[in-house]
Design a protein around this motif. Sequence first.
Motif, mmCIF file in Angstrom:
data_model
loop_
_atom_site.group_PDB
_atom_site.id
_atom_site.type_symbol
_atom_site.label_atom_id
_atom_site.label_comp_id
_atom_site.label_asym_id
_atom_site.label_seq_id
_atom_site.Cartn_x
_atom_site.Cartn_y
_atom_site.Cartn_z
ATOM 1 N N ALA A 1 1.029 -1.041 0.052
ATOM 2 C CA ALA A 1 0.187 0.124 0.120
ATOM 3 C C ALA A 1 0.973 1.512 0.076
ATOM 4 N N GLU A 2 2.138 1.744 0.679
ATOM 5 C CA GLU A 2 2.875 2.823 0.766
ATOM 6 C C GLU A 2 3.571 2.377 -0.465
ATOM 7 N N ILE A 3 3.647 1.357 -1.408
ATOM 8 C CA ILE A 3 4.623 1.738 -2.491
ATOM 9 C C ILE A 3 3.516 2.164 -3.093
ATOM 10 N N LEU A 4 2.413 2.046 -3.431
ATOM 11 C CA LEU A 4 1.558 2.351 -4.198
ATOM 12 C C LEU A 4 1.319 4.143 -4.205
ATOM 13 N N ARG A 5 1.192 4.272 -2.760
ATOM 14 C CA ARG A 5 1.379 5.749 -2.034
ATOM 15 C C ARG A 5 1.981 6.714 -2.779
ATOM 16 N N LEU A 6 3.028 6.275 -2.947
ATOM 17 C CA LEU A 6 4.829 7.083 -2.617
ATOM 18 C C LEU A 6 4.621 6.797 -4.818
ATOM 19 N N THR A 7 4.244 5.378 -5.402
ATOM 20 C CA THR A 7 3.897 5.788 -6.665
ATOM 21 C C THR A 7 3.680 6.583 -7.141
ATOM 22 N N PHE A 8 2.489 7.072 -6.351
ATOM 23 C CA PHE A 8 1.128 7.844 -7.257
ATOM 24 C C PHE A 8 1.388 9.527 -7.424
ATOM 25 N N ARG A 9 2.224 9.548 -6.313
ATOM 26 C CA ARG A 9 2.266 10.545 -6.249
ATOM 27 C C ARG A 9 4.039 11.049 -5.948
ATOM 28 N N SER A 10 4.368 10.115 -7.350
ATOM 29 C CA SER A 10 6.234 10.265 -7.881
ATOM 30 C C SER A 10 5.563 11.473 -9.061
ATOM 31 N N VAL A 11 7.244 12.070 -9.588
ATOM 32 C CA VAL A 11 7.030 13.425 -10.578
ATOM 33 C C VAL A 11 7.016 12.352 -11.725
ATOM 34 N N ALA A 12 7.400 11.220 -11.748
ATOM 35 C CA ALA A 12 7.466 10.759 -13.324
ATOM 36 C C ALA A 12 5.947 10.590 -14.194
#
Length: 329
Positions: free
Chosen positions: A103-114
């Motif tokens: 779940a945390e990986i998803l959150r960080l992925t969706f907020r990434s600049v890329a």
Amino acid sequence: MDFAAVFNRFVAAAIGDSAVYFAAAAIGLNLHFGYTGLLNFGQIGFLLVGAYGVAITVTFLGLSFWPGIVVGLLAAVVLALLLGIPTLRLRADYLAIVTIVAAEILRLTFRSVALREVTGGSFGLQGFAGAFYDINPFTQSRYSFGIVSFSERQLWLLVVGWTLVAVLAVVIWLLANSPWGRVLKAIREDEDAARSLGKNVFVYKMQSLVLGGVMGGVGGILLAVNQQAVQPDTYSPPVTFFIFTALILGGAATVVGPIIGSMLFWALLAATDSFLRQAVSADLIPAAIMDGVQVGQVRFMLVGLGLMLLMIFRPQGILGDRRELALER
């Protein structure tokens, strides 16, 4: 002290928008934890993909809101499959670690600049729920029901949201009283015994994870429609533990326990907040002990203390049955 205002906040929060999406998410988590015994600490991930499925479909793909609902629910199914295939053979603590990390990986992925062009990065997305409110049958006004009142938009969301929660509760009741549901309970109690009777434990766990994840996706969609925006940090790991709190409060492995628990969780937070702010404003609580800024934290401490007492004197929750499920796994 205006106790009438405290009670009004209590009632409004109990039936309000936060209780709606929490109830949907808690029903899904109840299927995972209460009925199947899956220690899923990543339920917020299903809310995230459900919400972003709708938002991305409308803002990035240019489709309407209604296909976005399908995309959001399918995203929850895909997440359950990707998460479940490699992890459902893990047990207890190991599964909990994997799910919270996912779940945390998803959150960080969706907020990434890329991914900013698709997900909006740390700013998120907005302006995608117009089609939902365009079919609102309530005219522009304030609608009063005794001591609480709602705008036409709030009332429309609450009618749809609580209807969906009722449908999910009926689905859980039907499943829990079916042969499939009895197998889930057997897996919860002793999966080795269930396996020895010829049951494919992995398949049953996967089915439970997918269905409960879709219910979490419904909760995420309701949250996104209410806020008319999605932002990654809204879907942080602590929210999963708040959902667990609501589930345990109402009683795991019960049909209406997650609903009652969600209503009480938000109602107690709102009433405690109102009471403490009035007490601080009236100098009943000295500034040396607590000021208005600290009320937000103290209310969570008090609700946490209440939950501790509940676990001591009634560990199965308000509606739970100690003979069926005591939280001693």
